[in-house]
Design a protein around this motif. Sequence first.
Motif, PDB file in Angstrom:
ATOM      1  N   ARG A   1      30.555  19.057  47.775  1.00 30.90           N
ATOM      2  CA  ARG A   1      29.648  20.145  47.386  1.00 30.90           C
ATOM      3  C   ARG A   1      28.714  19.682  46.270  1.00 30.90           C
ATOM      4  O   ARG A   1      27.512  19.991  46.294  1.00 30.90           O
ATOM      5  CB  ARG A   1      30.462  21.360  46.937  1.00 30.90           C
ATOM      6  N   SER A   2      29.248  18.949  45.301  1.00 35.27           N
ATOM      7  CA  SER A   2      28.391  18.415  44.237  1.00 35.27           C
ATOM      8  C   SER A   2      27.337  17.481  44.803  1.00 35.27           C
ATOM      9  O   SER A   2      26.167  17.516  44.408  1.00 35.27           O
ATOM     10  CB  SER A   2      29.246  17.668  43.199  1.00 35.27           C
TER      11      SER A   2
ATOM     12  N   ASP B   1      41.118  21.242  38.626  1.00 37.02           N
ATOM     13  CA  ASP B   1      41.510  20.507  39.819  1.00 37.02           C
ATOM     14  C   ASP B   1      40.293  20.317  40.717  1.00 37.02           C
ATOM     15  O   ASP B   1      39.523  21.257  40.944  1.00 37.02           O
ATOM     16  CB  ASP B   1      42.603  21.261  40.585  1.00 37.02           C
ATOM     17  N   SER B   2      40.123  19.119  41.227  1.00 41.93           N
ATOM     18  CA  SER B   2      38.993  18.867  42.122  1.00 41.93           C
ATOM     19  C   SER B   2      39.442  17.911  43.214  1.00 41.93           C
ATOM     20  O   SER B   2      40.229  17.006  42.973  1.00 41.93           O
ATOM     21  CB  SER B   2      37.805  18.280  41.361  1.00 41.93           C
TER      22      SER B   2
ATOM     23  N   LEU C   1      22.602   9.639  40.528  1.00 44.12           N
ATOM     24  CA  LEU C   1      22.596  11.036  40.066  1.00 44.12           C
ATOM     25  C   LEU C   1      22.926  11.118  38.579  1.00 44.12           C
ATOM     26  O   LEU C   1      22.331  11.924  37.846  1.00 44.12           O
ATOM     27  CB  LEU C   1      23.587  11.865  40.878  1.00 44.12           C
ATOM     28  N   MET C   2      23.862  10.289  38.132  1.00 39.26           N
ATOM     29  CA  MET C   2      24.230  10.333  36.718  1.00 39.26           C
ATOM     30  C   MET C   2      23.110   9.785  35.852  1.00 39.26           C
ATOM     31  O   MET C   2      22.847  10.302  34.762  1.00 39.26           O
ATOM     32  CB  MET C   2      25.512   9.526  36.505  1.00 39.26           C
TER      33      MET C   2
ATOM     34  N   SER D   1      29.451  14.097  40.639  1.00 40.18           N
ATOM     35  CA  SER D   1      30.741  14.790  40.734  1.00 40.18           C
ATOM     36  C   SER D   1      31.426  14.917  39.376  1.00 40.18           C
ATOM     37  O   SER D   1      32.233  15.824  39.176  1.00 40.18           O
ATOM     38  CB  SER D   1      31.660  14.057  41.716  1.00 40.18           C
ATOM     39  N   LEU D   2      31.109  14.051  38.433  1.00 40.11           N
ATOM     40  CA  LEU D   2      31.703  14.139  37.097  1.00 40.11           C
ATOM     41  C   LEU D   2      31.452  15.494  36.449  1.00 40.11           C
ATOM     42  O   LEU D   2      32.290  16.004  35.705  1.00 40.11           O
ATOM     43  CB  LEU D   2      31.133  13.045  36.189  1.00 40.11           C
ATOM     44  N   THR D   3      30.298  16.090  36.725  1.00 44.01           N
ATOM     45  CA  THR D   3      29.947  17.335  36.058  1.00 44.01           C
ATOM     46  C   THR D   3      30.767  18.515  36.559  1.00 44.01           C
ATOM     47  O   THR D   3      30.790  19.564  35.916  1.00 44.01           O
ATOM     48  CB  THR D   3      28.447  17.656  36.237  1.00 44.01           C
TER      49      THR D   3
END
Length: 381
Positions: free
Chosen positions: A52-53, A44-45, A132-133, A60-62
Amino acid sequence: MRVLVMAPFERGRSQGGSQRSTAIAERLEERGIAVEWQTVARRDSGRASKLRSLARGEPSLTGLYQRPTRRRTADLDAMIIAHSYLVPAIAEATTVPRIVDFHNLEFRHLADGRRPGAGVLRRAYDRRQVQLMRRLERELVRTSDLSLLVSDDEHGWARAAAPAVRTLLIRSVLPRSQERAAAAIAAARREPRSGELAYVGRLTFPTNLRSLERFLSAHWPAMRAAAPGLRLTVAGACDDAGRARLDRHPGVATLGFVGDLTTLLASCQAVVMPFEGVAGTSLRALFYALAGLPVIGSPQAFRGIPFQTGIVAGSSKDWVAAARRLADGTGPDPAAANAARRRAQALQSDPAPWDRLAEAIDAMSDRAARQTAAVSAGARA
């Protein structure tokens, strides 16, 4: 040899990522390699997790997947990680060679999914996620033992990002079950119903729904004016609001999720694919080619396929011209569909990419074994 596939989906599912990974597992097993499969659970996110990511400079995917339970890896010859965003969750201290399968370049996939008309903060956030990705995927190509890419374009990007690192072009193919499903549709096709078009896609995926709605607004009215008998049947999971919007277009009927597509696809005159993304490979276009189905699609609908699989409609004029050809019986050309089917069958049966992958795994395993032996000998000394 033994290989572990770690994936964010179960083996054999109908979604594109699982289809590619399942096909890879099948091809390795056909070469005598034992394949284990471990599904990595999603966590869950919410907004706080994404912030935070972002603060850590991570996409955020990670953070969407739980770190999997540790397992004994000494008996493994390689680990294949399906999708780049999963790698940070598998930060496992191991000497097992790591293969990252780029089902698509995720930074391009994120760029595809950016929402037009979003607010300033959302646009800034989406741009940052793409950046970032891209940075993460460039680093993964540099640091992984082997990277698998699906198309000439994406393979070229990886080779430019890390020229001295091992990469392989492994084009996407379909699992054997999908081959059989396509063959069943090809066998069931007789005389298609004139003017009957079909669209199949998971409309809970925002890029698919936006692409279809833009097609219906921008091109469908002119196509119907040129060929008044045109009808479009839409199959695919969709929420109630999206389904209601689609049904408001004249000549359009939505079915929702359809488990067996044989009847729909065996009777349609052609399939439409108004897709607008650029990442990865269109497994749907490959499936249609195997089924011998005439296809009319945007240029992006045929991405990653190394041969012609349908009529390319890059503008409203092209879509209207295709509609007229449907109405007067001059297209799509069944001979072209049959030629695409033969090319798709050749791609499905080509052993060369899978032989190269098996050889690469064998070489990496030998190298890792020598390194481990050298370390052990040094420790004893």
